[in-house]
Scaffold this motif. Sequence first.
Motif, PDB file in Angstrom:
ATOM      1  N   VAL A 185     100.263  18.594  23.919  1.00 43.06           N
ATOM      2  CA  VAL A 185      99.060  18.855  24.708  1.00 43.06           C
ATOM      3  C   VAL A 185      99.075  20.342  25.032  1.00 43.06           C
ATOM      4  CG1 VAL A 185      97.846  18.356  26.868  1.00 43.06           C
ATOM      5  CG2 VAL A 185      99.133  16.533  25.730  1.00 43.06           C
ATOM      6  N   GLU A 186      98.029  21.034  24.627  1.00 45.26           N
ATOM      7  CA  GLU A 186      97.925  22.478  24.859  1.00 45.26           C
ATOM      8  C   GLU A 186      99.156  23.225  24.357  1.00 45.26           C
ATOM      9  OE1 GLU A 186      96.983  22.965  28.999  1.00 45.26           O
ATOM     10  OE2 GLU A 186      95.094  21.858  28.798  1.00 45.26           O
ATOM     11  N   GLY A 225     105.463   5.211  27.876  1.00 47.68           N
ATOM     12  CA  GLY A 225     105.077   6.600  28.083  1.00 47.68           C
ATOM     13  C   GLY A 225     104.719   7.207  26.739  1.00 47.68           C
ATOM     14  N   THR A 226     103.587   7.889  26.675  1.00 45.68           N
ATOM     15  CA  THR A 226     103.150   8.531  25.439  1.00 45.68           C
ATOM     16  C   THR A 226     103.448  10.021  25.539  1.00 45.68           C
ATOM     17  OG1 THR A 226     101.408   6.895  25.120  1.00 45.68           O
ATOM     18  CG2 THR A 226     101.176   8.978  23.927  1.00 45.68           C
ATOM     19  N   LEU A 227     104.325  10.500  24.663  1.00 45.74           N
ATOM     20  CA  LEU A 227     104.699  11.904  24.597  1.00 45.74           C
ATOM     21  C   LEU A 227     104.007  12.504  23.384  1.00 45.74           C
ATOM     22  CD1 LEU A 227     106.616  14.117  25.776  1.00 45.74           C
ATOM     23  CD2 LEU A 227     108.288  13.367  24.081  1.00 45.74           C
ATOM     24  N   SER A 267     101.321  12.353  28.057  1.00 47.32           N
ATOM     25  CA  SER A 267      99.872  12.321  28.282  1.00 47.32           C
ATOM     26  C   SER A 267      99.453  11.104  29.094  1.00 47.32           C
ATOM     27  CB  SER A 267      99.120  12.340  26.951  1.00 47.32           C
ATOM     28  OG  SER A 267      99.513  11.239  26.152  1.00 47.32           O
ATOM     29  N   ARG A 268     100.284  10.076  29.075  1.00 52.85           N
ATOM     30  CA  ARG A 268      99.985   8.896  29.875  1.00 52.85           C
ATOM     31  C   ARG A 268     101.195   7.985  29.947  1.00 52.85           C
ATOM     32  NH1 ARG A 268      96.187   5.079  26.064  1.00 52.85           N
ATOM     33  NH2 ARG A 268      96.091   3.824  27.924  1.00 52.85           N
ATOM     34  N   VAL A 269     101.192   7.178  30.986  1.00 55.66           N
ATOM     35  CA  VAL A 269     102.172   6.105  31.128  1.00 55.66           C
ATOM     36  C   VAL A 269     101.361   4.858  31.435  1.00 55.66           C
ATOM     37  CG1 VAL A 269     104.095   5.185  32.484  1.00 55.66           C
ATOM     38  CG2 VAL A 269     103.989   7.651  32.005  1.00 55.66           C
ATOM     39  N   VAL A 270     101.548   3.834  30.631  1.00 60.62           N
ATOM     40  CA  VAL A 270     100.848   2.572  30.839  1.00 60.62           C
ATOM     41  C   VAL A 270     101.855   1.547  31.362  1.00 60.62           C
ATOM     42  CG1 VAL A 270      99.509   0.707  29.771  1.00 60.62           C
ATOM     43  CG2 VAL A 270      99.160   3.075  29.028  1.00 60.62           C
TER      44      VAL A 270
END
Length: 149
Positions: free
Chosen positions: A92-93, A87-89, A99-102
């Motif tokens: 954002v705004e 998970g990318t923390l 912002s995403r989980v791969v």
Amino acid sequence: MEPKIKPKVFHYDVQVRWSSEKRGVLTAKDKPPLEVASPPEFKGHPGIWTPEDLLVSAVVSCTMTTFLSLAARKEIVLDSYECDATGTLEVVEGKFRFSRVVLRPRIVVGREEDRDRALEVFHQAEASCLAASSLLTNVEGVPHVRARA
């Protein structure tokens, strides 16, 4: 006249109790307690499950269980399923947000003819995982499927 379908509603009750510093204990009926804390990045504690870990864990475990259910319905012979998730923390705004989980599953099927079907089922699971679809972030699957050697 169409039959009325009763809407399905489920509730999941958990409790958290602060224990010390930036630590607490999560509990739920009939489940073992789980110590949680802020991560070291936020002046928390190393070696303890964090809300961030649990969010990514919810996505990866929900995708797995959804995949297993769908694969069983399709009678796919499954030898193993393992999945790494990141998970990318990031900000954002103006707010920290995932912002995403791969997801990087490694799936081994028992028959060559199940390889493409398992890949298709993984993408169905990825799209229908309720944990992932409840988030504002992008969840991306990068599966590797092979038949047993």
